[in-house]
Enzyme design. Structure first.
Site, PDB file in Angstrom:
ATOM      1  N   GLU A 120       3.856 -14.925   0.202  1.00  0.00           N
ATOM      2  CA  GLU A 120       2.923 -14.011   0.877  1.00  0.00           C
ATOM      3  C   GLU A 120       1.481 -14.489   0.797  1.00  0.00           C
ATOM      4  O   GLU A 120       0.667 -14.198   1.681  1.00  0.00           O
ATOM      5  CB  GLU A 120       3.050 -12.596   0.294  1.00  0.00           C
ATOM      6  CG  GLU A 120       2.340 -12.318  -1.006  1.00  0.00           C
ATOM      7  CD  GLU A 120       2.950 -12.963  -2.239  1.00  0.00           C
ATOM      8  OE1 GLU A 120       2.293 -12.989  -3.292  1.00  0.00           O
ATOM      9  OE2 GLU A 120       4.114 -13.425  -2.149  1.00  0.00           O
ATOM     10  N   HIS A 171       5.492 -17.130  -4.526  1.00  0.00           N
ATOM     11  CA  HIS A 171       4.690 -16.169  -3.765  1.00  0.00           C
ATOM     12  C   HIS A 171       4.354 -16.667  -2.359  1.00  0.00           C
ATOM     13  O   HIS A 171       3.215 -17.064  -2.086  1.00  0.00           O
ATOM     14  CB  HIS A 171       3.394 -15.863  -4.520  1.00  0.00           C
ATOM     15  CG  HIS A 171       3.591 -15.002  -5.721  1.00  0.00           C
ATOM     16  ND1 HIS A 171       3.522 -13.625  -5.664  1.00  0.00           N
ATOM     17  CD2 HIS A 171       3.884 -15.324  -7.004  1.00  0.00           C
ATOM     18  CE1 HIS A 171       3.751 -13.138  -6.876  1.00  0.00           C
ATOM     19  NE2 HIS A 171       3.974 -14.143  -7.704  1.00  0.00           N
ATOM     20  N   CYS A 221       9.121 -12.598  -6.450  1.00  0.00           N
ATOM     21  CA  CYS A 221       8.650 -12.650  -7.842  1.00  0.00           C
ATOM     22  C   CYS A 221       9.303 -11.557  -8.698  1.00  0.00           C
ATOM     23  O   CYS A 221      10.468 -11.679  -9.043  1.00  0.00           O
ATOM     24  CB  CYS A 221       7.127 -12.596  -7.903  1.00  0.00           C
ATOM     25  SG  CYS A 221       6.496 -13.066  -9.527  1.00  0.00           S
TER      26      CYS A 221
END
Length: 257
Positions: free
Chosen positions: A222, A220, A112
């Site tokens: 994660e 994203h 990001c």
């Protein structure tokens, strides 16, 4: 084999009457459970840090996402209240860290804000408030008080055939989450496009001349690393690169004894 050590960027935050250098838990959790590495938070003190010494000791670098944006002065733009907030201490740390990691062949994963820092570090520019551009879809998070809804996997991106990420996901479309209002404008000359959204927005890049895994993604992974296969795959690829470097450093150390 022990966990490879991975340097992780930090944001500078003011709260509880302290200045904090911190990273969100999701990135640290994904580093441990997805990549199988030990995350080491790097405080954002810019030129006061011995980044060359740090990179001799770690096996990877992960540059996290953040609410803040890269300061426009670093790529020829103009700062504004609407484009903020900014984190100049982070900028002064991550940009040289990214460049030095690439030079040293240290595996790099930029997420990001991280992909935007990667592009600026290598001579590119950023487009701000892209949802206001004609023909560009709204890549911002849905309005919600629930993080799972804000980070929902809802957008398709196309992985370029023959790219680094095609080796991770295969070529074609994958579904990702989208939580950004900035994007790459002019691509840094050392970068190549790995994935794009249907409106042409660059969603992933890699460093063309890198000696190790060096990838940036605008989404994203994660957040869903424990439940989404594609989110896990990119961390596994990063972790494998970090372990390969750790093993190589171990062999060199043994040879020097």
């Amino acid at each position: 084999m022990s966990q490879p050590l991975v340097a992780v960027s930090t944001d500078v935050k003011e709260f509880e009457n302290y200045t904090w250098h911190a990273a969100p838990r999701q990135y640290l959790e994904a580093a441990i459970s997805g990549a199988g590495v030990l995350p080491l938070l790097v405080p954002s003190f810019g030129e006061r840090l011995d980044l060359d010494g740090l990179l001799k000791r770690v096996d990877g670098v992960m540059v996290t996402g953040s609410k803040s944006n890269v300061h426009p002065s670093l790529y020829g733009g103009e700062a504004s209240e609407a484009n903020g907030p900014y984190d100049p201490l982070r900028d002064s740390t991550t940009l040289p860290l990214i460049r030095k990691a690439i030079e040293r062949g240290v595996p790099l994963l930029a997420i990001c804000r991280g992909i935007q820092e990667l592009n600026v570090a290598l001579g590119g520019t950023l487009a701000t408030e892209i949802q206001e551009r004609e023909g560009v879809m709204d890549h911002r998070a849905p309005e919600s008080d629930k993080q799972d809804e804000r980070f929902a996997i809802r957008q398709a991106v196309t992985i370029k055939p023959g790219s680094c990420l095609a080796g991770v996901f295969g070529a074609g479309d994958i579904m990702i989450n989208s939580v950004h209002r900035q994007a790459i404008d002019r691509l840094g000359p050392r970068l190549q496009v790995e994935a794009v959204a249907e409106d042409g927005t660059i969603e992933a890049v890699s460093v063309k001349d890198a000696r190790a895994f060096a990838v940036g993604v605008q989404w994203h992974p994660e957040y869903w690393v424990k439940s989404d296969g594609n989110s896990l795959k990119i961390f596994q690829a990063f972790g494998a690169a970090a372990r390969a470097r750790a093993q190589g450093r171990g062999v060199l150390a043994q040879a020097a004894e």
